[in-house]
Structures are given as C-alpha cells and as structure tokens.
Design a protein around this motif. Sequence first.
Motif, PDB file in Angstrom:
ATOM      1  N   UNK A 193      10.967   5.728  -6.260  1.00  0.00           N
ATOM      2  CA  UNK A 193      11.934   6.758  -5.905  1.00  0.00           C
ATOM      3  C   UNK A 193      11.166   7.804  -5.113  1.00  0.00           C
ATOM      4  N   UNK A 194      11.854   8.469  -4.199  1.00  0.00           N
ATOM      5  CA  UNK A 194      11.143   9.397  -3.326  1.00  0.00           C
ATOM      6  C   UNK A 194      12.092  10.464  -2.795  1.00  0.00           C
ATOM      7  N   UNK A 197       7.822  18.030   3.416  1.00  0.00           N
ATOM      8  CA  UNK A 197       7.245  17.538   2.160  1.00  0.00           C
ATOM      9  C   UNK A 197       7.733  16.119   1.878  1.00  0.00           C
ATOM     10  N   UNK A 198       6.838  15.311   1.315  1.00  0.00           N
ATOM     11  CA  UNK A 198       7.189  13.985   0.796  1.00  0.00           C
ATOM     12  C   UNK A 198       6.784  13.928  -0.669  1.00  0.00           C
ATOM     13  N   UNK A 258       0.824  -1.200   0.000  1.00  0.00           N
ATOM     14  CA  UNK A 258       0.000   0.000   0.000  1.00  0.00           C
ATOM     15  C   UNK A 258       0.864   1.258   0.000  1.00  0.00           C
ATOM     16  N   UNK A 259       0.358   2.308  -0.632  1.00  0.00           N
ATOM     17  CA  UNK A 259       1.123   3.556  -0.717  1.00  0.00           C
ATOM     18  C   UNK A 259       1.446   4.135   0.659  1.00  0.00           C
ATOM     19  N   UNK A 260       0.577   3.953   1.629  1.00  0.00           N
ATOM     20  CA  UNK A 260       0.837   4.456   2.980  1.00  0.00           C
ATOM     21  C   UNK A 260       2.010   3.691   3.607  1.00  0.00           C
ATOM     22  N   UNK A 261       2.120   2.404   3.281  1.00  0.00           N
ATOM     23  CA  UNK A 261       3.242   1.610   3.794  1.00  0.00           C
ATOM     24  C   UNK A 261       4.572   2.163   3.292  1.00  0.00           C
ATOM     25  N   UNK A 262       4.588   2.689   2.077  1.00  0.00           N
ATOM     26  CA  UNK A 262       5.825   3.278   1.556  1.00  0.00           C
ATOM     27  C   UNK A 262       6.282   4.442   2.443  1.00  0.00           C
ATOM     28  N   UNK A 263       5.346   5.251   2.930  1.00  0.00           N
ATOM     29  CA  UNK A 263       5.728   6.347   3.829  1.00  0.00           C
ATOM     30  C   UNK A 263       6.354   5.803   5.103  1.00  0.00           C
ATOM     31  N   UNK A 287      16.905  20.099   4.854  1.00  0.00           N
ATOM     32  CA  UNK A 287      17.698  19.031   4.255  1.00  0.00           C
ATOM     33  C   UNK A 287      16.739  18.180   3.431  1.00  0.00           C
ATOM     34  N   UNK A 288      17.130  17.842   2.208  1.00  0.00           N
ATOM     35  CA  UNK A 288      16.312  16.991   1.350  1.00  0.00           C
ATOM     36  C   UNK A 288      17.006  15.641   1.223  1.00  0.00           C
TER      37      UNK A 288
END
Length: 140
Positions: free
Chosen positions: A103-104, A58-59, A22-27, A88-89
């Motif tokens: 990629x993120x 930001x993400x 799930x996309x939330x798991x990626x966070x 810092x990014x």
Amino acid sequence: MTRHSYPCPVRWSDMDVYGIVNNVSYLRYLEEARVDFVLRMAPTERDAFFRGGSVVVEHRIRYHRQLVHRHRPVEIEMWVSALQSATVTIDYTVKDGDLVYATASTVMAPFDYAAGRPRRLTDEETRFFAKYLEETPEAG
C-alpha cells in the motif's frame, strides 16, 4: 466512490539479487499508474496537471508481501485520499485479487515551472481529482 485501476507489468529486470521486486521498482510502478491515472484528465491532449506543472512532495510505501516476476500484470488500484487547494494525495493498493503486496501514498503539488514556485490547483484539476476522492477517517 470511484477508483482507477492500472494493470502494471512485472518485468524480469525489476527483481533484485534476492529474486523479489526491488523497492525502487515499486516507485516506478506507482509512477506508471499515476501517469495513467492523471492522463485521464484530458485524454485528447497533454493533461492540465502535467502541462501546468506538478511535483512529487512525498512518497510512502508499506510492503505487505514479496512480489516476484510473473507474466501477468499486477493490479494497482488508486484513489484520492486528500484534496487541498495546493496538494493532492493519491493512495494505492498493489494487489492481485485479495493478495495485497503493498500500500502506498503520494502527495503531489501543482507547480509553476516558469515562475519557479508552487501554484494552486485549477478548477479543472480540482473537479477531476474530486471524482476520485475517498476521505479516510482521521485516527482519534
């Protein structure tokens, strides 16, 4: 160039009804990797960046292929792509060998919780993040 690698477990509970992560798991994966990375700043005590306070500004995540449950961890490779006096990014590649799943990037800012306002990076924080800085050429 120095990069940090984090072996992230893929849990059964990370999948959604379609059988993919799930996309939330990626966070959550990015957070686990980022905490592991930043804890290297001061491994014998709570690190300065979290102790001094920081916030996510930001993400961004770009999905390249579906990731499904597996018993071996997925690799999250990370580095610093931008370092300024108050942000810092951190960039990431979620991968398995040459297969890239996502990629993120995350922009973080140091924050003074007692004062309730942003703060500048300390010299210690700047030195730590600078070791992982890999500047990306600007698109022209």
